[in-house]
Structures are given as C-alpha cells and as structure tokens.
Write a protein that holds these residues in place. Structure first.
Motif, mmCIF file in Angstrom:
data_model
loop_
_atom_site.group_PDB
_atom_site.id
_atom_site.type_symbol
_atom_site.label_atom_id
_atom_site.label_comp_id
_atom_site.label_asym_id
_atom_site.label_seq_id
_atom_site.Cartn_x
_atom_site.Cartn_y
_atom_site.Cartn_z
ATOM 1 N N CYS A 32 -0.004 1.771 -6.949
ATOM 2 C CA CYS A 32 -0.128 0.340 -7.232
ATOM 3 C C CYS A 32 -1.558 -0.096 -6.942
ATOM 4 O O CYS A 32 -2.336 0.654 -6.336
ATOM 5 C CB CYS A 32 0.859 -0.478 -6.402
ATOM 6 N N ARG A 78 3.749 -8.512 -1.716
ATOM 7 C CA ARG A 78 4.245 -7.180 -1.357
ATOM 8 C C ARG A 78 5.455 -6.847 -2.227
ATOM 9 O O ARG A 78 6.191 -7.716 -2.642
ATOM 10 C CB ARG A 78 4.683 -7.154 0.110
ATOM 11 N N ASP A 79 5.655 -5.598 -2.438
ATOM 12 C CA ASP A 79 6.810 -5.110 -3.204
ATOM 13 C C ASP A 79 6.843 -5.673 -4.625
ATOM 14 O O ASP A 79 7.907 -5.865 -5.204
ATOM 15 C CB ASP A 79 8.126 -5.429 -2.479
ATOM 16 N N ASN A 115 4.388 -11.909 1.647
ATOM 17 C CA ASN A 115 5.768 -11.653 1.271
ATOM 18 C C ASN A 115 6.194 -12.654 0.200
ATOM 19 O O ASN A 115 5.654 -13.757 0.111
ATOM 20 C CB ASN A 115 6.689 -11.782 2.488
#
Length: 181
Positions: free
Chosen positions: A167, A149-150, A9
C-alpha cells in the motif's frame, strides 16, 4: 510522511454533525479518485475526500500488480455507487486506458458522454512540492493530508510473496527510511 501524524482511524473522520448513528455520512465537500496504471510499479487507485477545511483524506486504496483495465474498472465501479465522485485523475501516459475506463464507467453511470476519468497534469517536481506542503501542519495544527488506516481493499499476494510494499503508506515509510540513510 510520518505515520503517527498522517495516519488516522476511520472513526476519526469528520462526520455529519448531529447524526447519532455510528455510520453517519462523512462530512466531506468533495470526493475524487486518483489512478496510476502501474506499468513498472504496482497500479494504484485511491479514493479521496476533502472536508470543508480543505483537509484531504485517502479513504480507500487498491494497490495491485499485473491487472488489466477491465479488472481495474470492475474494482472502481463500486466506489462510484458509494460516493459522488466528481472526477478520477489518471496518469496521462495512456490515453487508451483513460478512454477504456471512461467507456466502462460511463456505461455503468448510464451517461456515455460523461467522462469521469481525465488526464492528470502531473509535472513531477510540482506534484512533490504540493504533497510536501499538504503533509505539513495546516489550520488547526493538523496536516492537510491524511491517510485512513485499513484503506487497502485487498492485499496483492504477489507483492506479499515478493516482500514488497502492499500500500502507499508502506511505500512511503520505505522511501522515508531510504532517504534518511
């Protein structure tokens, strides 16, 4: 590639020590970009940072089909404002696109002589070996290559409609599954 080990994260990135704000600067020794023009597959720009232990983190990604160099340059330009990029290493197959991207980013940076984008030295087998090595656990028991992530800036609707990976990590999971069968 194992998502449980290699995906982190944003909040897990190393931050400047002693900073109290939630948006404290990243504790990175260097920032760079990588670019693949995507002539048969989607094009991809990734922004990377490395911490002082040499761990590389994919921070942002643009993964799109059917986009021209002007579109790519407009997408990359904001990252030049956000990070002190030292270079963008690009697929060497298209000198013309490297030159055009350099021209655009040079105007933005107001340094026409500064060529931020350069050809990658990319013998395929050696590149795969480097990535494999970095995916293994290094110092402190953690892999030397991590993916935030993201990180995807915006999903490509054409890829979504086609049921294709949107992705790098989705492409890696599919490739890993195909290899294990």
């Amino acid at each position: 590639f194992d998502p449980a080990m290699h995906m982190i994260n944003w909040s897990q990135l190393p931050r400047v020590k002693g900073a109290k704000a939630d948006d404290a600067a990243l504790e990175m020794s260097i920032f760079w970009g990588s670019m693949d023009w995507g002539t048969t597959s989607p094009g991809c720009f990734q922004l990377w940072g490395a911490d002082y232990d040499g761990v590389a983190y994919r921070l942002h990604e643009i993964y799109h089909t059917k986009k021209n160099i002007d579109w790519w340059a407009a997408q990359i330009e904001p990252f030049c404002k956000m990070y002190p990029l030292t270079t963008i290493v690009a697929d060497p197959s298209r000198d013309d696109l490297i030159d055009k991207l350099n021209d655009h980013l040079g105007r933005y940076r107001q340094r026409d002589a500064d060529r931020l984008v350069r050809k990658a030295d990319n013998p395929i087998k050696a590149g795969i070996e480097v990535v494999d090595t970095m995916l293994m656990r290094g110092r402190h028991g953690q892999p030397m290559l991590r993916f935030v992530r993201d990180a995807l800036v915006e999903a490509d609707p054409l890829l979504i409609d086609a049921g294709m990976p949107i992705c790098t990590e989705q492409a890696c999971v599919i490739a890993r599954h195909e290899v294990s069968q």
